[in-house]
Design a protein around this motif. Structure first.
Motif, PDB file in Angstrom:
ATOM      1  N   GLY A 113      71.229  32.185  41.701  1.00  0.00           N
ATOM      2  CA  GLY A 113      71.508  33.380  40.900  1.00  0.00           C
ATOM      3  C   GLY A 113      71.134  34.655  41.633  1.00  0.00           C
ATOM      4  O   GLY A 113      71.893  35.630  41.644  1.00  0.00           O
ATOM      5  N   GLN A 114      69.979  34.648  42.253  1.00  0.00           N
ATOM      6  CA  GLN A 114      69.523  35.813  43.012  1.00  0.00           C
ATOM      7  C   GLN A 114      70.437  36.079  44.207  1.00  0.00           C
ATOM      8  O   GLN A 114      70.772  37.231  44.506  1.00  0.00           O
ATOM      9  CB  GLN A 114      68.095  35.597  43.491  1.00  0.00           C
ATOM     10  N   LYS A 115      70.862  35.024  44.879  1.00  0.00           N
ATOM     11  CA  LYS A 115      71.747  35.158  46.033  1.00  0.00           C
ATOM     12  C   LYS A 115      73.061  35.819  45.632  1.00  0.00           C
ATOM     13  O   LYS A 115      73.536  36.746  46.293  1.00  0.00           O
ATOM     14  CB  LYS A 115      72.006  33.787  46.658  1.00  0.00           C
ATOM     15  N   VAL A 116      73.656  35.343  44.556  1.00  0.00           N
ATOM     16  CA  VAL A 116      74.927  35.904  44.089  1.00  0.00           C
ATOM     17  C   VAL A 116      74.730  37.351  43.639  1.00  0.00           C
ATOM     18  O   VAL A 116      75.527  38.232  43.983  1.00  0.00           O
ATOM     19  CB  VAL A 116      75.522  35.053  42.939  1.00  0.00           C
ATOM     20  N   VAL A 191      73.996  32.962  38.017  1.00  0.00           N
ATOM     21  CA  VAL A 191      73.802  34.414  37.977  1.00  0.00           C
ATOM     22  C   VAL A 191      73.563  34.891  36.550  1.00  0.00           C
ATOM     23  O   VAL A 191      72.804  35.843  36.324  1.00  0.00           O
ATOM     24  CB  VAL A 191      74.978  35.166  38.646  1.00  0.00           C
ATOM     25  N   SER A 192      74.154  34.223  35.571  1.00  0.00           N
ATOM     26  CA  SER A 192      73.912  34.567  34.165  1.00  0.00           C
ATOM     27  C   SER A 192      72.456  34.346  33.807  1.00  0.00           C
ATOM     28  O   SER A 192      71.827  35.174  33.128  1.00  0.00           O
ATOM     29  CB  SER A 192      74.819  33.738  33.251  1.00  0.00           C
ATOM     30  N   SER A 193      71.908  33.226  34.253  1.00  0.00           N
ATOM     31  CA  SER A 193      70.497  32.926  34.011  1.00  0.00           C
ATOM     32  C   SER A 193      69.600  33.926  34.731  1.00  0.00           C
ATOM     33  O   SER A 193      68.620  34.420  34.165  1.00  0.00           O
ATOM     34  CB  SER A 193      70.175  31.502  34.472  1.00  0.00           C
ATOM     35  N   TYR A 194      69.944  34.235  35.980  1.00  0.00           N
ATOM     36  CA  TYR A 194      69.151  35.191  36.762  1.00  0.00           C
ATOM     37  C   TYR A 194      69.117  36.559  36.081  1.00  0.00           C
ATOM     38  O   TYR A 194      68.052  37.198  35.978  1.00  0.00           O
ATOM     39  CB  TYR A 194      69.730  35.320  38.173  1.00  0.00           C
TER      40      TYR A 194
END
Length: 200
Positions: A113-116, A191-194
């Motif tokens: 998630g952080q990467k995206v 990414v939604s979770s992040y």
């Protein structure tokens, strides 16, 4: 990437021009909104978005789009049907003045998630989310890019899927549709979770 930059510049111009609303006046007419979005704009239900601090220009545009039918949602279209433009501006000002609560990201989804969110995916042409929504998720209100940090993961995921499937089409210059279609389901989920745990 050049096409995306042009699209972003176009969207900047399309959002400008909304008058500032009166937050105090908006608070007086926000009662009907509380059932789904919470009294202060922090919805307790993950299927309804938190609209506290979302961005005045963005909130106003969404209300206008629901009223015109540009954005489809039976509940919201009914809610805004009788609202004037001034009332929508006032509601946007009120909810933007509220403080967003923050959730938590699932530990097993943080890395992807952080990467995206921060770097995108160069192999598939997915740009970094932070380019429009900022490093801490606070968005860019003047450009109409919403603050995402702390938003319910379920809601973010549902909107990305709707953009991906052309079921939501009120994004300026098709920016979000172009991006979501390049994302894998795993990237959308992560990414939604992040974003749910992202805060200032």
């Amino acid at each position: 990437m050049k096409k995306l930059a042009i699209s972003l510049m176009l969207s900047l111009g399309l959002v400008a021009g909304a008058d500032a609303g009166d937050a105090a006046a908006g608070k007086k007419i926000a009662g009907a909104c509380a059932a789904c979005h919470g009294q202060d704009g922090n919805s307790p239900a993950p299927s309804f978005p938190k609209i506290a601090g979302l961005g005045e220009a963005y909130i106003y545009k969404q209300l206008m789009d629901f009223k015109s039918g540009e954005r489809q949602n039976a509940i919201m279209m009914g809610q805004v049907a009788a609202l004037s433009e001034k009332q929508m501006q006032d509601l946007a000002a009120y909810y933007n003045s509220q403080t967003r609560t923050v959730g938590y990201a699932a530990e097993d989804k943080v890395e992807l998630g952080q990467k995206v969110y921060r770097a995108g995916n160069t192999a598939t042409g997915v740009p970094a989310c932070m380019a429009c929504h900022s490093m801490d998720g606070s968005g860019m209100d003047a450009a109409g890019f919403p603050a995402l940090g702390g938003q319910h993961a379920d809601y973010i995921k549902s909107q990305l899927v709707m953009f991906q499937e052309d079921k939501r089409a009120n994004d300026n210059a098709q920016v979000m549709r172009d991006i979501a279609k390049r994302m894998s389901n795993k990237e959308i989920d992560a990414v939604s979770s992040y974003i749910q745990g992202l805060h200032r």
